[in-house]
Every structure is written in C-alpha cells, then in structure tokens.
Design an enzyme around this catalytic site. Structure first.
Site, PDB file in Angstrom:
ATOM      1  N   LEU A   1       0.832  -1.203   0.000  1.00 13.74           N
ATOM      2  CA  LEU A   1       0.000   0.000   0.000  1.00 13.74           C
ATOM      3  C   LEU A   1       0.864   1.249   0.000  1.00 13.74           C
ATOM      4  CD1 LEU A   1      -2.909   0.860  -0.127  1.00 13.74           C
ATOM      5  CD2 LEU A   1      -3.028   0.783   2.356  1.00 13.74           C
ATOM      6  N   HIS A   2       1.697   1.426  -1.037  1.00 10.02           N
ATOM      7  CA  HIS A   2       2.314   2.743  -1.216  1.00 10.02           C
ATOM      8  C   HIS A   2       2.263   3.167  -2.657  1.00 10.02           C
ATOM      9  CE1 HIS A   2       5.936   0.049  -0.695  1.00 10.02           C
ATOM     10  NE2 HIS A   2       5.418  -0.135   0.499  1.00 10.02           N
TER      11      HIS A   2
END
Lengths: 561, 92
Positions: free
Chosen positions: B14-15
């Site tokens: 999740l980046h």
C-alpha cells in the site's frame, strides 16, 4: 545596451527571453509567532487555502506528465493537503506559531518519519520537503521553487543548478543556461553539454535581469547581451547552419594525418549507452555506475547490478566499455556508502576509499561486473576512482583478478597518482584522467564555487603539466599501457587537441560533444597538436594557454566554436 | 462502528500509486475512515484519507488491514474500500 561576461561552457548562439530561477525558500525563523493582527483561526484558514492552491497546481502538472513522474506528482499533490501534515501544523498555530513556521516544522517531522522508514518511503521524504517549500512560498506570496513553468522556451538564469534540478529540466523548454555562480566544471556546465544547450557560467550580475528581457547568449564566447540587434540575429542564423553540420560524428576519431584517437562516450546507464552508440561512439570510456543507483537507499543486489551493466554492454558488442566502480561521496552521496557528516567531503572517504568503511560493496560490484561481462561480447575494462597510491592500485587490481576481470585500471584524479603513474602502471593495465577532480585537487579550488572559476580551469598549465607527467610515466613504464581522459576537458574541442598533443590515447565525453571534437581534431596533424600542446603547457596562465591555442586553430572561427 | 478486514492485493503493497488511489477514494467520502494493521490495537488506527499515514503504515502485499468507520452508510462505504484494497491497483 548591457553586456554580461562569464565563462562559456557549451557552444551555441541563441536569442530568447529570460526566466529567473526562483530563489530557494528560506527557513522561517525558529520561534516565529503569529503577528498581533492574525488570530489562529485566520492563520489556519490561510494555511488550508495555500495547501489547496499547491495541490491544484501539482495536480495540473500531474495531468500534463506521463509515466513514473505522473504517479509521483499525483502522490505529491495529495501530500499537500494531507491530514497528517496539516493537523500537526494546526496544533502549532493554535499555540501561536506562525503558519509558515508551523508547516515548516510539521513537514520536517513527517519527512524524518519517512526517512526513518527507509527504502521507497525515504525517497518520498524529498517530496514532502518540496510540498512544504511550495506551501511556504504560497503563504508568502512568492514564486514557488523549482524550474519555472512556461509555455514558451526561455533562457534559464540561475545562481547555479543542482543535480536534482536536472530531473525537472525539460530541454525542449530551455534555450540556454546562464548562471551567476558555478565554474566551468559545475553541474550546470555538465548538464548543458549533455543536453547540447548553449551555456555561460560565472556571469556576475545576471541575477538582476528581469523576467521577459530579450537577450542574446553566446555559449562559446561566454557572453550575454541585452536588447540584441541585427548583428546578433545574423549570428544566430549562422549558428543554426553550423549546428546542423556539427550534429553528426562519422564514428572514427582521427587527426588529419590518420593518427587514431578513439572517441568514447561517458554514460550513466543503458539509455545513455544506446544513444551514444547511435551517435557513433567508439565505445564507452566512462560508465558512471553510481548513476544507476543514485536514488537508492540500500545497496543494489548483484542481480540488479548485472541487469544494469548488461544494458550498457549490449549496446557496444565487440567494443570497449570502461566501468568505473561506485564513485560515491562529496557531491554524489549514496546513503549506503557515504557519511554525510564529514567536515570536508571532497577530501574524505569517497570513491575507492569507501571500501575502507563499507567493505564488501566493491567486491560484490566487481562480481556483478564480471558476471555481466561474461554474458556479453563487450570488451570490459574496470577502473577505481580516487586512487592516490600504488598500493591502492595494487589492491584494486588484485580484487579485480579474483573476480575474474582481466583489465583493471585506475582513475588519475589525485595529483599524487599523476606524479606516480609509472609505478601505478606496473600494477594497473591503464589509467584514465578525471580532469574535473584533478583540476579541483591541483588548484585546491572547489568545483562548485563561481568565485574560483578562473582557478578551476583544466587549462591551468599546472593541470596540463600533470597530464603530461602521467603520459611520461606510461611511456617510462615501457608497456604502452593506454592513458585516456574522461573528464569534461575531453569535451572541449580546443582542449581535446591539446590532450592528443600531450600523448593521450583516447578521449571520452558526453555523446553530444563527439561531433565538434571530431571535426576540430580532424583539422590538425599529430605534429601540429604536439606543438599546440607545448604552447599550452608553457603558457603563463590558463587564459594565455587557451587564447594561444585557439589562435592556432583557424577551424574554430569557421565552425563558430 | 463498522469494521471490515481486507488483504492488500497490490504487489508493491500500500504505497506509491495504490496509496494515492486509496487515499483519494477515502477523501471523497463524508465519513471518517481509519486503517490499522490486523495485529495492531484499534487505538493505533490511522486516518485512511492521509497518504502519509498510509505510507507509514507500511502494509505489504498479502498483509491484512482493518478498516473502521461510523455513521450512515458506513457499511456500504467500507465494502467499496475493501474491494479497492483487494484489487492490484498497481497493475491498472
């Protein structure tokens, strides 16, 4: 009519309008308070408005961008109004801190947090600091930092450009680069030559030019003239014809009498290498491996390195590729190798010396180079930067042989290595002169300082004499081991003639310079080059050396160089 | 308080782009949504509309996260956010 004179570092004549690079945003003083007339509520509202404006501008730029820079800009735009960033700033405003100082501190702590997370997150810390500077600029009502945006191409005027500015510099929007600071070997000069843009550095006073002023820039003469007239317009048209004829290199570096001097390219990765091969480069004289990994926080794996090097080797099948091992430190820090707290990084643990503080990195790099070399048909040579003694050269050569690399060499950048080249060449198979650092260390003058531009010239007779001594050492050693030049000096067509006259065997440069260097070299015999070299070495100073050699090369006038 | 679990499907975790898309989606809602790693206590949950919070969460591919929200339409909103997290956003 107003004229400014600096040092011409990349030829070309153009007319265009000025855009000043905005000054970097200064830090709001620690402890800066809200002024008496502003309530925390008003300051908070101003901060939210400013961050929204910054977000909108970044989104606009993201829409215009493509690929990787698009997604980075999209993420950066979101950061501008990010609750984590803004909430921490609002907390400070409520206690009476000014909005500028509050966002400055909040940005700093967020950036630190990201930095501590390492890897990809640490790279984003820079984006947070960029957003913070933009918000402060908006609050102050001044221009946002960074390369100015304009629909029309312009003449960029700055104090100096940093390596990071190159990433955002669009060569299609820039006609020329002019700086008040910087020297002939500053980043501005290197960038300009790589992009083929006319450039003048160390032109004191150009900071005062207002945006939109029409100017004439001559990157060979090193001048900038306000309100150009008909003569200047004619010169621009003449240059356009010359530039068209100078844009092709036929692929063989030679003097008029057939003495071959291979022209090689300096490259930072596979993309550069492919372009250089297409431009006729006879090989690679300098692969700057650190440029493959500048954005990295941790050491690249051996597999990653093999892929990066293969990309370069495969662009030059059957040709020579000289790989320089990681040259980290000073102006090119790599977080996994360099100690940023050194008081004097130019004289610190950099280049080959990082093997003392981070043993293993160099050994793994050599393994990766050897693996990539085995799988390709390029003739791979390897050299270490910042070698000062024959013992270092011997140790490096031994490491190369263990890794299975047969042609170890060293850079001559430190004057001690130039003086001791005969004994160094009993251990190494070749040397390559890095004239940028050799000049900086010989003259004890920082490359980036505009004030010292005159000292920091490779035309300094002392520097030329050290080059002469390096060649003499190679001859004395007796095995005809090659001496190359891979510094910016090789990209200067006038100096290139002198280097050949001094006995240098190969010249490595940014691919764009090969055509001009090749054209001038072809106009002289080896004997004439040797005479000109003698004139340069025996000159009293760098200006005299340059002027007298230029006078001996009539082709320069013809080509507008 | 509504609560949903989701498994991060994006290969990069999740980046970067996935975090941008997710933070923007949460920002479009009128609800406040928090996010935490499954193993972390609820009081450590962070603002899911903050890309900086999402990045500092450091959720990798295959990690399970907990989304929480309160108020009208919370269930539906969380359902759509879970779908988003369970898509490989980097591949699109």
């Amino acid at each position: 009519m107003q004229n400014f004179t600096g040092v011409g570092v990349s030829p070309g004549r153009i007319i265009g309008s000025v855009r000043q690079m905005p000054k970097p945003i200064s830090e709001p003083p620690a402890g800066e308070r809200l002024d008496a007339a502003t309530t925390p509520e008003v300051a908070t509202a101003e901060l939210r408005t400013a961050s929204k404006v910054v977000q909108t501008e970044l989104q606009r730029r993201a829409e215009a961008a493509t690929g990787a820079s698009k997604s980075v800009l999209e993420a950066t735009a979101l950061m501008a109004t990010d609750p984590m960033l803004i909430k921490a700033a609002v907390k400070l405003i409520v206690t009476g801190t000014s909005a500028e100082r509050a966002i400055w501190e909040s940005g700093a702590s967020v950036a630190e947090m990201l930095h501590n997370l390492g890897g990809y997150m640490a790279e984003r810390a820079t984006d947070v600091l960029d957003v913070r500077a933009r918000i402060v600029a908006e609050l102050r009502g001044v221009t946002a930092p960074g390369i100015p945006q304009s629909d029309e191409p312009f003449v960029l005027v700055a104090e100096d450009l940093a390596p990071a500015d190159t990433a955002t510099l669009d060569p299609n929007k820039i006609l020329a680069l002019v700086t008040s600071g910087g020297g002939p070997q500053s980043h501005t000069a290197i960038i300009a030559r790589a992009l083929g843009l006319p450039a003048v550095v160390a032109a004191a006073g150009v900071d005062a030019l207002t945006d939109g002023t029409e100017v004439y820039v001559d990157g060979a003469a090193g001048t900038l003239q306000v309100d150009p007239g008909d003569d200047e317009r004619t010169a621009v048209t003449a240059w356009e014809h010359v530039a068209a004829s100078l844009s092709v290199f036929d692929g063989t570096g030679t003097t008029a009498d057939g003495h071959l001097v291979p022209l090689l390219a300096n490259v930072g990765g596979a993309a550069d290498a492919v372009k250089a091969a297409a431009a006729g480069a006879e090989g690679v004289g300098l692969l700057r491996t650190e440029f493959c990994f500048l954005e990295r926080d941790i050491e690249p794996t051996i597999d990653e390195q093999v892929v990066a090097y293969r990309g370069v080797f495969d662009a030059f099948p059957g040709k020579k590729v000289v790989v320089r091992t990681l040259d980290a430190g000073a102006d090119k820090p790599l977080p996994f190798l360099t100690d940023s707290t050194e008081p004097n990084p130019s004289l610190g643990v950099r280049g080959y010396r990082t093997d003392l503080t981070s043993p293993g990195v160099l050994k793994r790099q050599l393994t990766a180079i050897a693996t990539a070399a085995q799988a390709s048909s390029a003739v791979v040579w390897v050299m270490a930067p910042m070698i000062a003694t024959v013992d270092e050269a011997a140790d490096f050569a031994a490491m190369c042989r263990v890794a299975g690399l047969k042609t170890p060499g060293v850079m001559v950048e430190v004057p001690s290595a130039a003086l001791r080249s005969a004994s160094i060449l009993t251990e190494a198979e070749f040397v390559s002169l890095g004239t940028n650092d050799l000049t900086q260390y010989t003259m004890a003058a920082d490359r980036q300082l505009g004030t010292l531009a005159a000292l920091n010239s490779p035309w300094q007779p002392a520097v030329l004499q050290l080059i002469q001594l390096t060649v003499a050492g190679a001859i004395y050693e007796g095995h005809n081991k090659p001496v190359g030049v891979c510094g910016e000096a090789a990209a200067d067509p006038v100096l290139a003639v002198v280097l050949v006259g001094l006995g240098v065997n190969t010249l490595s440069m940014t691919a764009r310079s090969m055509s001009a260097v090749g054209a001038v070299l072809k106009s002289v015999t080896l004997e004439r080059a040797q005479e000109l070299a003698q004139i340069a070495v025996s000159a009293r100073n760098s200006d005299e050396a340059r002027t007298r050699v230029r006078a001996g090369l009539p082709i320069l006038e013809e080509l507008g160089l | 308080m509504s609560e949903r679990k989701a498994t991060i499907a994006s290969r990069v975790g999740l980046h970067a782009r996935p975090a941008s898309i997710f933070a923007a989606a949460v920002g479009d809602l009128t609800l406040e949504v928090t996010i935490a790693l499954e193993a972390d206590p609820a009081e450590d949950a962070m603002d899911a509309s903050s890309i900086l919070s999402l990045m500092s969460l450091g959720a990798a591919n295959g990690d399970i996260v907990v989304l929480r929200a309160e108020g009208d339409g919370a269930d539906e909103a969380l359902e759509s956010l879970v779908k988003l997290l369970e898509t490989d956003l980097d591949a699109e």
